[in-house]
Design a protein around this motif. Structure first.
Motif, PDB file in Angstrom:
ATOM      1  N   ASP A 155      -8.051  -5.453  27.885  1.00  0.00           N
ATOM      2  CA  ASP A 155      -9.479  -5.345  27.586  1.00  0.00           C
ATOM      3  C   ASP A 155     -10.198  -6.693  27.555  1.00  0.00           C
ATOM      4  O   ASP A 155     -11.316  -6.784  27.058  1.00  0.00           O
ATOM      5  N   ARG A 156      -9.561  -7.733  28.055  1.00  0.00           N
ATOM      6  CA  ARG A 156     -10.209  -9.041  28.181  1.00  0.00           C
ATOM      7  C   ARG A 156     -10.451  -9.308  29.655  1.00  0.00           C
ATOM      8  O   ARG A 156      -9.583  -9.075  30.492  1.00  0.00           O
ATOM      9  N   LYS A 157     -11.632  -9.777  29.948  1.00  0.00           N
ATOM     10  CA  LYS A 157     -11.991 -10.056  31.339  1.00  0.00           C
ATOM     11  C   LYS A 157     -11.776 -11.526  31.661  1.00  0.00           C
ATOM     12  O   LYS A 157     -12.042 -12.399  30.838  1.00  0.00           O
ATOM     13  N   PHE A 158     -11.271 -11.755  32.876  1.00  0.00           N
ATOM     14  CA  PHE A 158     -11.026 -13.105  33.368  1.00  0.00           C
ATOM     15  C   PHE A 158     -11.636 -13.224  34.759  1.00  0.00           C
ATOM     16  O   PHE A 158     -11.425 -12.356  35.601  1.00  0.00           O
ATOM     17  N   THR A 159     -12.375 -14.289  34.984  1.00  0.00           N
ATOM     18  CA  THR A 159     -12.961 -14.540  36.297  1.00  0.00           C
ATOM     19  C   THR A 159     -12.113 -15.600  36.985  1.00  0.00           C
ATOM     20  O   THR A 159     -11.871 -16.671  36.432  1.00  0.00           O
TER      21      THR A 159
END
Length: 97
Positions: free
Chosen positions: A11-15
């Motif tokens: 549930d953590r977003k990484f670009t």
């Protein structure tokens, strides 16, 4: 220059930047696998922190990478041996002709 993509792990977003569509695919598949392993380990090790679980995932991943690297090296040695034997065999045939 690659394409910027966003992945999600726990549930953590990484670009990130993917250098090619193929690399984007690899990144997305890897992120899915990390996520799957996280929840698998969470069930196996209740009470462990996220950092501990992610450390287990990293450790096991690098153990597997090491095993695969050793297997590749062994296959390379086998290939070199086969190539040498083939050269020797062909040289003997040429001598007989």
């Amino acid at each position: 220059m690659g394409q910027r993509i966003t992945i999600k792990i726990r549930d953590r977003k990484f670009t990130l930047e993917a250098e090619s569509p193929e690399m984007e695919h690899y990144i997305r598949v890897a992120a899915e696998k990390v996520d799957e392993k996280y929840y698998e380990y969470l069930k196996m090790f209740p009470g462990k922190t996220s950092d501990e679980i992610l450390s287990f995932i990293a450790l096991n991943s690098f153990i597997r990478i090491d095993e695969l690297e050793r297997a590749i090296e062994e296959k390379k040695k086998e290939e070199e041996d086969l190539q040498a034997r083939l050269r020797s065999y062909l040289e003997n045939i040429e001598k007989e002709i």
